[in-house]
Design an enzyme around this catalytic site. Structure first.
Site, PDB file in Angstrom:
ATOM      1  N   THR A 157     -53.349   5.768   7.928  1.00 32.09           N
ATOM      2  CA  THR A 157     -53.472   5.650   9.370  1.00 32.09           C
ATOM      3  C   THR A 157     -54.630   6.582   9.675  1.00 32.09           C
ATOM      4  O   THR A 157     -54.875   7.510   8.912  1.00 32.09           O
ATOM      5  CB  THR A 157     -52.197   6.167  10.061  1.00 32.09           C
ATOM      6  N   VAL A 186     -44.021  -3.150  13.853  1.00 31.42           N
ATOM      7  CA  VAL A 186     -44.732  -2.156  14.632  1.00 31.42           C
ATOM      8  C   VAL A 186     -44.331  -0.786  14.090  1.00 31.42           C
ATOM      9  O   VAL A 186     -43.140  -0.494  13.947  1.00 31.42           O
ATOM     10  CB  VAL A 186     -44.372  -2.256  16.130  1.00 31.42           C
ATOM     11  N   GLY A 187     -45.318   0.024  13.756  1.00 27.04           N
ATOM     12  CA  GLY A 187     -45.045   1.358  13.234  1.00 27.04           C
ATOM     13  C   GLY A 187     -45.093   2.397  14.327  1.00 27.04           C
ATOM     14  O   GLY A 187     -45.040   2.086  15.521  1.00 27.04           O
ATOM     15  N   GLY A 208     -47.930   8.729   8.407  1.00 27.89           N
ATOM     16  CA  GLY A 208     -46.944   8.875   7.336  1.00 27.89           C
ATOM     17  C   GLY A 208     -45.935   7.748   7.383  1.00 27.89           C
ATOM     18  O   GLY A 208     -46.271   6.626   7.762  1.00 27.89           O
TER      19      GLY A 208
END
Lengths: 286, 286
Positions: A157, A186-187, A208
């Site tokens: 990311t 969706v993170g 993470g």
């Protein structure tokens, strides 16, 4: 107008194991991104513009899992998440599970500027893009050879937090998510409070294991520590420790407090970061 | 096994002005939902199952803006958000911008039980539904006549928080979102920490102006107040006050702390709620 605050910026290129020989190149990429944001801050530009500009540089660098070079989902397609937030106004914009967008952070910014909503997901976000004349690209254009060959789970990311001469804070985060994720996943990155948060007390970007970061609302947690007066270096360490204690997971975090002080921490083996402050040397570490 | 804790449950049917004559019927709907959850709690069932069951009753009641009776977006279509979270485990599941799902809270629960991800949005969530054999319905089946005639902005959302005999907490929230929203718009309800949150210290569900609730990460904020030892009634009031101060917006909130104590607050004119506790009368207010 005299600048009243010394600007500061820090970017990260994702937390997790880096098993190839790309460490130096990743650090260089973080430096280039931080410098792009730094130039804006030095010219008196806003933390918001600086954070967005830094993340655009990282999205365009195929080494990082955001924009071009994003990881593939179970269908072999790229779906990306991004969010931007301005601390003083609490304005925020986010897009989730979007494809065919070269720079998702720019679209997140447009959602914020539009002001009607904070978050748009999937096809709705693309419809919004079309309606505002935002350029779309072929979804395949964002896929790089490396991703087609990847079988490892990565936690890539990218993110940036910035502090401008007017004392305003902003955070921006962008990601291709996790390898082999389900379509529509969706993170934490686009979720205000989870992967991205900024208020009057601090700006925070996390990276993470997204599902774990969501469970502890990690960025908001770190901002609360800053609001409680805890030193940024310690706040970053505590936020990672809390995540580890409560979920057993790994993550990295970057943050800046309302005095422009920088902090970062990780419990992963690597997290390339680059920080810039007036009168201080460029700090770039993995 | 002897029950060690006295169960408790509270549901809400959305915060905002209620200008029609449906107030009594909305209260009845909340009571029916709370009783459905209460029965599960009394039989020794989990807070998670109770919260889900209560929200299913509200989703199936066309009076409420969730499931059947959801509001329409700019395209005249229904897109729904839902989330569920269990406090002791920090497990959570959410779906965003889904259509053709009669009970989005059930699908959110399936995302949680599946365990790979916390949140699935749009077509990806529907693909997941198909792959696990989750029933889908015609998207039009959820549209009721009232919604076709509506031109007012409403803040309807339904939610439930529950505390079971094992001392576990859970929260569940479901919504059709706001009237005339853009396609793909995701509100606070499915966002862990914003509209829905549960941890070892409390379970919280919010309703109101979603974009503002997201900016202050309201549910997590309220859970933190409970963790700090603040009384639930006061914590609910403070969370609404903070939202109002920082964003000038309106919302309602329901919560239960780890001792099974209930709190709720709103700065809207109405928010139908119903609360049930051992040895206490049914409390239903608007």
């Amino acid at each position: 107008m005299q600048p009243r605050f010394s600007p500061a910026i820090i970017v990260h290129g994702g937390a997790g194991p880096i098993k190839d020989d790309s460490l130096a190149a990743r650090l260089d990429g973080c430096k280039a991104a931080a410098l792009a944001g730094w130039q804006i801050l030095q010219e008196g530009g806003s933390a918001l513009d600086a954070a967005e500009a830094a993340v655009i540089v990282l999205e365009d660098n195929p080494l990082f899992n955001a924009g071009t070079g994003s990881t593939l989902n179970t269908l072999g397609k790229v779906e990306m998440d991004a969010a931007v937030m301005e601390g003083n106004s609490l304005r925020a914009g986010a897009v989730a599970a979007v494809s065919g967008i070269k720079n998702p952070i720019k679209l997140a910014r447009r959602v914020m500027d539009d002001g009607r909503h904070v978050m748009l997901a999937g096809d709705g976000a693309l419809l919004f893009a079309r309606e505002i004349g935002f350029p779309q690209c072929a979804p395949e254009a964002l896929i790089v050879e490396r991703e087609k060959r990847r079988w490892e789970s990565v936690h890539g990311t990218v993110g940036c937090v910035a502090f401008d001469i007017n004392g305003k804070l902003a955070a921006a985060t962008s990601t291709g998510g996790i390898f082999n994720k389900l379509p529509g996943r969706v993170g934490d990155s686009p979720l205000i409070g989870c992967g991205t948060y900024a208020n009057a007390f601090g700006a925070v970007s996390c990276t993470g294991q997204g599902e774990a970061i969501m469970r502890v609302v990690m960025a908001r947690d770190a901002a609360q520590l800053l609001q409680d007066g805890i030193d940024p270096v310690e706040a970053a360490r505590m936020a990672v420790e809390t995540l580890q204690e409560l979920t057993g997971s790994t993550a990295g975090i970057i943050l800046i407090d309302r005095h422009g002080r920088i902090g970062h921490a990780r419990n992963t083996t690597h997290m390339p970061v680059c920080a810039l402050q007036m009168g201080a040397p460029v700090v770039a570490v993995c």
